[in-house]
Design an enzyme around this catalytic site. Structure first.
Site, short mmCIF file in Angstrom:
data_model
loop_
_atom_site.label_atom_id
_atom_site.label_comp_id
_atom_site.label_asym_id
_atom_site.label_seq_id
_atom_site.Cartn_x
_atom_site.Cartn_y
_atom_site.Cartn_z
N TYR A 88 16.14 18.73 6.27
CA TYR A 88 16.55 18.85 4.87
C TYR A 88 15.71 19.91 4.16
O TYR A 88 16.25 20.80 3.48
CB TYR A 88 16.40 17.51 4.15
N SER A 124 15.62 21.96 -4.22
CA SER A 124 14.84 20.72 -4.22
C SER A 124 13.37 21.08 -4.18
O SER A 124 12.99 22.16 -3.67
CB SER A 124 15.19 19.87 -2.99
#
Length: 248
Positions: A160, A147
């Site tokens: 995250y 990501s």
């Protein structure tokens, strides 16, 4: 124009050379993972889909496996099933992942553990299971879906982002450990229009309310196929793909 047509035909030829290869895709039941599975299937790559709920509407060259990548016994069962149905895979794509949106001083550590177990430990378990066979076979590709959050601290995103940062360290470590036999690629998407945000462990956003626009899961899948289709001596080690308006 002639140069463009030559390059386009060359890319098509390289994709066609993937025909008959075998792949495993974790998180292949939805979102980016499902888009990757569909692209691989169109390229005539025999694919094992590993997910908590693998889809039923699959092409004839796609095999579903129910698997929770956070559980050692489930990954062991996946490995055994893939070996029986496909043999040693040529390609491993780790796409299983979940999001969380919590403040570090207020969040739930047990939920954080779920994210770490899925996003990081899940990929590590799959690497440990499947990459030794690739090394023995003398070739292979590993693709880790990361990501743009990797290395990017932002409020409520610490856990995250930390898993994705760690995943990219794992990717570079693996690359160094297995070169030149196995290629390792990180694909780091920005805001992508999938159900990812609806399925976060806590917190809620949509691709629309983030405000940068979004890319389609198919675009990420195309990036994966681009990396896989490169000649054996060429490695695409990282691709970042995001909406043009996204600032990070």
């Amino acid at each position: 124009m002639q140069l463009f047509l030559y390059r386009e035909q060359n890319h098509i030829n390289r994709v066609q050379q993937l025909k008959g290869k075998k792949a495993v895709v974790s998180g292949g039941g939805s979102g980016i993972g499902r888009a990757i599975v569909e692209r691989l299937s169109l390229a005539n790559i025999v694919t094992a889909v590993a997910d908590l709920q693998p889809p039923a509407d699959l092409s004839s060259n796609v095999y579903p496996f129910t698997c929770d990548v956070t559980a050692a016994h489930a990954v062991d069962a996946l490995f055994a099933g893939v070996q029986e149905k496909l043999g040693t895979p040529d390609i491993l794509i780790c796409s299983a992942g979940r999001g969380i949106h919590e403040k570090l001083t207020e969040g739930d550590p047990e939920k954080w553990r779920q994210i770490i177990d899925t996003n990081l430990m899940g990929a590590l378990r799959l690497i440990r299971a499947f990459v030794p066979g690739m090394l023995e076979a003398g070739h292979g590709d590993v693709v880790l879906v990361s990501s743009v959050s990797a290395g990017q601290a932002y409020p409520y995103g610490g856990v995250y982002a930390a898993t994705k940062s760690a995943l990219e360290v794992v990717a570079e470590t693996l690359r160094q450990e297995v070169l030149p036999t196995v290629r390792v690629t990180v694909v780091a998407p920005g805001v992508t229009d999938t159900a990812f945000f609806e399925n976060t462990v806590s917190g809620f956003h949509t691709a629309e309310d983030i405000g940068y626009g979004s890319i389609a899961a198919d675009e990420v899948a195309d990036a994966v196929l681009f990396a896989l289709s490169k000649p054996p001596g060429v490695s695409i080690n990282k691709i970042t793909i995001r909406p043009t308006a996204q600032p990070f």
